[in-house]
Write a protein that holds these residues in place. Structure first.
Motif, PDB file in Angstrom:
ATOM      1  N   ASN A 123      19.813   4.603 -13.311  1.00  0.00           N
ATOM      2  CA  ASN A 123      18.177   5.398 -12.805  1.00  0.00           C
ATOM      3  C   ASN A 123      19.212   6.923 -12.389  1.00  0.00           C
TER       4      ASN A 123
ATOM      5  N   ARG B  98      19.501   7.139 -22.247  1.00  0.00           N
ATOM      6  CA  ARG B  98      18.462   6.670 -22.538  1.00  0.00           C
ATOM      7  C   ARG B  98      18.807   6.280 -24.140  1.00  0.00           C
TER       8      ARG B  98
ATOM      9  N   THR C 274       9.807  -1.559 -12.780  1.00  0.00           N
ATOM     10  CA  THR C 274      10.365  -1.005 -13.600  1.00  0.00           C
ATOM     11  C   THR C 274       9.286  -0.822 -15.101  1.00  0.00           C
TER      12      THR C 274
ATOM     13  N   PHE D 201      10.397   0.505 -20.249  1.00  0.00           N
ATOM     14  CA  PHE D 201      11.536   0.806 -20.356  1.00  0.00           C
ATOM     15  C   PHE D 201      12.258  -1.012 -20.630  1.00  0.00           C
TER      16      PHE D 201
END
Length: 296
Positions: free
Chosen positions: A195, A208, A272, A276
């Motif tokens: 993050n 990503r 989260t 994700f």
């Protein structure tokens, strides 16, 4: 203390996943200014000696150099000897046929360069030269020199500054280790580093795209003990030879399953987003919710 294997896995995956990143690293290591990734011809060994033994990165660069790069998160004085084994295998591949060894003219090869990139937990010099002759009572009849480069925080700043990809890799690892010093679990430390780097646009595209692979580096480290135990159980029940094979398979399956469950619960507890978690673990939303509610 946990062995920082995620560093090795991340290093190999990050630099072999995109030649542009490797080019940045090669330029810094060899003081080059190449801007064409096609000047790199990968020849990394895939299973030298036994199937489990491989070198990290090797390539032909600009048709001038054979470059071998090994990443180390633990200190190893045998790196020159290991480099020798790798290099000999590469040389053998470069000879068209064995008859060349008996030709009158010498066989010509490209100049080799050997590098060790170190960022382990033990204190080490910023840089040093490792010599094969040290393993032979400092013999003057045999030599291979390896440049040892410590890239932990505060070391080799000029080198790291010359390579954006190396700088990004070091930033990620430094963040993980900072988190570990704050008493975070390895999972939480890696998750926070992901993050942190994405927000700071540090290797963001890579993270990503490869979030699942990055988190899998945690799985394999986290569940090594469970796999070893399953291997022993399988060997005991099915006989040593058959048990080792069955045990490894069962141990890996068991380790991945338990690691996935732990990761999902930790992610969910930290708030989260489901999307994700799905990408990081490869599970569906229904499977994630079932695990969170202990119905899996």
């Amino acid at each position: 203390m946990e062995k920082p294997k995620y560093r090795d896995s991340l290093f190999r995956h990050y630099f072999l996943d995109d030649k542009r990143r490797l080019l940045s690293l090669l330029n810094a290591l060899t003081n080059s200014d190449c801007d064409d990734p096609d000047e790199i011809e990968l020849n990394t060994l895939d299973g030298l000696f036994f199937s489990a033994v491989k070198n990290d990165i090797s390539c032909v660069f600009r048709n001038q150099l054979i470059v071998l790069i090994e990443h180390q998160s633990t200190l190893n004085e045998n790196m020159p000897l290991r480099m020798l084994f790798y290099f000999v295998e590469l040389l053998k591949r470069g000879v068209d046929n064995s008859r060349q060894f008996y030709d009158e003219d010498a066989i010509e090869f490209l100049e080799p360069k050997f590098f060790v990139i170190y960022n382990g937990l033990r204190k080490a010099p910023e840089r040093r030269e490792m010599r094969l002759s040290d393993s032979f009572n400092k013999s003057t009849d045999i030599e291979l020199k390896v440049k040892f480069l410590n890239v932990n925080a505060g070391n080799n700043r000029e080198l790291i500054g010359r390579s954006e990809s190396l700088k990004n890799y070091c930033t990620f690892v430094d963040r993980v280790e900072y988190n570990r010093r704050q008493k975070m679990s390895l999972l939480d430390a890696i998750r926070d580093a992901v993050n942190y780097c994405i927000k700071g646009n540090v290797m963001a595209e890579y993270l990503r795209t490869n979030i699942k692979e990055v988190m899998e580096m945690y799985w394999f480290e986290y569940d090594a003990a469970a796999e070893r135990e399953a291997i022993r159980e399988g060997a005991h029940k099915a006989g040593l030879k058959a048990g080792l094979k069955a045990g490894r398979k069962e141990g890996l399956k068991k380790g991945l399953k338990e690691g996935t469950i732990t990761m999902i619960k930790e992610f969910f507890k930290a708030g989260t987003p489901i999307e994700f978690i799905k990408k990081a673990t490869g599970q569906t939303e229904e499977q994630i919710l079932a695990i969170v509610n202990d119905k899996a």
